[in-house]
Design an enzyme around this catalytic site. Structure first.
Site, PDB file in Angstrom:
ATOM      1  N   TRP A 126     -48.408 -45.813  -5.048  1.00  0.00           N
ATOM      2  CA  TRP A 126     -47.133 -45.175  -5.999  1.00  0.00           C
ATOM      3  C   TRP A 126     -47.159 -46.472  -7.257  1.00  0.00           C
ATOM      4  O   TRP A 126     -46.767 -47.557  -6.591  1.00  0.00           O
ATOM      5  CB  TRP A 126     -45.937 -45.040  -5.475  1.00  0.00           C
ATOM      6  CG  TRP A 126     -44.707 -44.404  -5.940  1.00  0.00           C
ATOM      7  CD1 TRP A 126     -44.683 -43.651  -6.946  1.00  0.00           C
ATOM      8  CD2 TRP A 126     -43.617 -44.940  -5.847  1.00  0.00           C
ATOM      9  NE1 TRP A 126     -43.329 -43.486  -7.349  1.00  0.00           N
ATOM     10  CE2 TRP A 126     -42.558 -44.325  -6.700  1.00  0.00           C
ATOM     11  CE3 TRP A 126     -42.974 -45.893  -5.057  1.00  0.00           C
ATOM     12  CZ2 TRP A 126     -41.423 -44.425  -6.782  1.00  0.00           C
ATOM     13  CZ3 TRP A 126     -41.489 -46.074  -5.154  1.00  0.00           C
ATOM     14  CH2 TRP A 126     -40.747 -45.596  -6.020  1.00  0.00           C
ATOM     15  N   ASP A 207     -44.051 -47.082   4.164  1.00  0.00           N
ATOM     16  CA  ASP A 207     -43.345 -46.226   3.096  1.00  0.00           C
ATOM     17  C   ASP A 207     -43.314 -44.661   3.508  1.00  0.00           C
ATOM     18  O   ASP A 207     -44.363 -44.263   3.426  1.00  0.00           O
ATOM     19  CB  ASP A 207     -43.661 -46.517   1.760  1.00  0.00           C
ATOM     20  CG  ASP A 207     -42.779 -45.711   0.592  1.00  0.00           C
ATOM     21  OD1 ASP A 207     -41.941 -44.832   0.948  1.00  0.00           O
ATOM     22  OD2 ASP A 207     -43.231 -45.929  -0.823  1.00  0.00           O
ATOM     23  N   ALA A 209     -41.836 -41.524   2.420  1.00  0.00           N
ATOM     24  CA  ALA A 209     -40.994 -40.884   1.613  1.00  0.00           C
ATOM     25  C   ALA A 209     -41.147 -39.275   1.717  1.00  0.00           C
ATOM     26  O   ALA A 209     -40.342 -38.592   1.234  1.00  0.00           O
ATOM     27  CB  ALA A 209     -41.579 -41.211   0.146  1.00  0.00           C
ATOM     28  N   LYS A 242     -37.040 -35.837  -0.783  1.00  0.00           N
ATOM     29  CA  LYS A 242     -37.672 -34.670  -0.669  1.00  0.00           C
ATOM     30  C   LYS A 242     -37.504 -33.880   0.263  1.00  0.00           C
ATOM     31  O   LYS A 242     -37.184 -32.708   0.349  1.00  0.00           O
ATOM     32  CB  LYS A 242     -39.391 -35.151  -0.756  1.00  0.00           C
ATOM     33  CG  LYS A 242     -39.795 -35.625  -1.723  1.00  0.00           C
ATOM     34  CD  LYS A 242     -39.447 -36.841  -2.484  1.00  0.00           C
ATOM     35  CE  LYS A 242     -39.976 -37.430  -3.556  1.00  0.00           C
ATOM     36  NZ  LYS A 242     -39.645 -38.695  -4.167  1.00  0.00           N
TER      37      LYS A 242
END
Length: 393
Positions: A126, A207, A209, A242
């Site tokens: 990212w 991470d 997400a 999300k």
């Protein structure tokens, strides 16, 4: 003073959003921004979120501060969602301003413990990972991850590079639904990776997400749970943007697993200190929405059901796109799209081919050919497939 500021490089994805808005062509398709959209092109408020907000509005009696670390119910509920069993004797938690805030506070915590900490990140990753690292002045090394030929994980190269990480280094890993490639490790490969990290003494920083967007809520947490069970110290940054659809509420959590109670207490105090220096008390509304849902059986069940519909919808779009491309190209070279998970896949197109998609077909995606599967619907999939083949990808 202000006249001495230097211009900062604009965010390429945000620039793409503005370019898309200014395009007056009918039938334009936005596959750039990393936001879930339903078939009507709307990012909806989930049913359980609406119900939780209504309940909060009816019952909340104060807007006073909670605590520097954030609401305890939220932190405990999120930790259980991510880790399953709650290792309270090892676990320090911190409410943050989105998943990005959790990443930043994790890096600040690591730097507080070791000012010279070195970070290893996947190539690609990212873009904001690299932007934050550069802004903080933290040294980092990219490890090989994506195989442009197979559009899968180059696991042998990844293992070789991560094995070079030193004791105390951070190794930043995507827990599921790798952004930007969509290519993920298998659980057996995560087992091998855990062995490498155990041997090197490097600290995994996960991470997470997109939990719930890949293979299922618990399935997407399996790798994180494996690493947490195997390694003495682990950092985990999780986002609620999300899977709860509360992007603008900026809700996230940082979890730090320590190898003993004293280290856990030190980490908890240091994390609260970092919040105090950054913004004092974290925002509460999004966190209270999440805790209201996760601590109520009916709301949690409805949320899980809607999240599962979202996940299956994206999988159906992946399968449809792979099938359309197989038929149009007479080749199985795009089958990787059906195997990838999450919102994103990297096509492997050149910047020139990406530009051709935009100029000829009003199809917008990031320059590295990352496309957001959730930006499609059943009607636009054939349009994209035809444009991909005509662009020579």
């Amino acid at each position: 003073m202000l006249s001495d500021l230097k211009p900062q490089a604009p965010d390429k994805i945000l620039m793409l959003i503005e370019e898309f808005k200014a395009d007056s062509r009918q039938g334009k398709i936005d596959l750039g921004v990393g936001v879930y959209k339903n078939p009507e092109g709307v990012t909806p408020v989930m049913r359980a979120v609406k119900a939780a907000e209504q309940r909060i509005w009816q019952t909340q009696t104060t807007k006073a501060y909670t605590s520097l670390a954030g609401e305890a119910d939220f932190r405990d509920a999120m930790a259980r969602m991510v880790l399953g069993e709650l290792p309270a004797d090892r676990l320090a938690t911190l409410s943050s301003v989105g998943g990005t805030g959790a990443i930043r506070q994790a890096l600040e915590l690591a730097r507080l413990a070791n000012p010279g900490v070195h970070v290893h990140v996947s190539d690609p990753t990212w873009p904001n990972h690299l932007s934050i690292l550069k802004f903080m002045g933290l040294p980092f090394t990219e490890y090989r991850y994506f195989d442009p030929e197979t559009r899968g994980v180059d696991f042998e190269a990844m293992k070789a590079d991560i094995a070079k990480a030193g004791r105390g280094d951070l190794v930043l890993l995507h827990g599921c639904c790798h952004n930007p490639t969509g290519a993920n490790l298998t659980l057996a490969q995560w087992e091998e990776l855990a062995q490498i990290l155990e041997k090197s003494g490097a600290i995994p920083f996960i991470d997470l997400a997109y939990q719930g967007f890949g293979d299922g809520l618990d399935e997407d947490a399996a790798a994180t749970r494996l690493i947490a069970a195997r390694l003495p110290e682990v950092l985990i940054a999780a986002s609620c943007s999300k899977n709860f659809g509360i992007y603008r509420e900026r809700t996230g959590i940082l979890m730090a697993l320590a190898d003993n109670g004293a280290a856990r207490e030190m980490a908890q105090g240091s994390m609260a200190f970092l919040n105090r220096q950054t913004f004092s008390f974290p925002p509460d509304h999004g966190a209270r929405i999440v805790s209201t849902i996760l601590t109520d059986a009916d709301l949690a069940a409805d949320w899980r059901a809607e999240l599962e519909d979202v996940r299956k919808g994206m999988l159906a779009l992946r399968e449809q796109l792979a099938s359309e491309l197989r038929n149009l190209s007479g080749s199985d070279r795009f089958d990787f799209i059906a195997h990838h998970r999450g919102m994103f896949s990297r096509l492997g197109a050149t910047p020139e081919q990406v530009q051709k998609l935009k100029s000829d077909s009003a199809i917008y995606m990031v320059g590295d050919s990352r496309l957001n599967i959730a930006g499609l619907n059943r009607d636009t999939v054939p349009v994209l497939a035809r444009a991909i083949v005509e662009a020579g990808i």
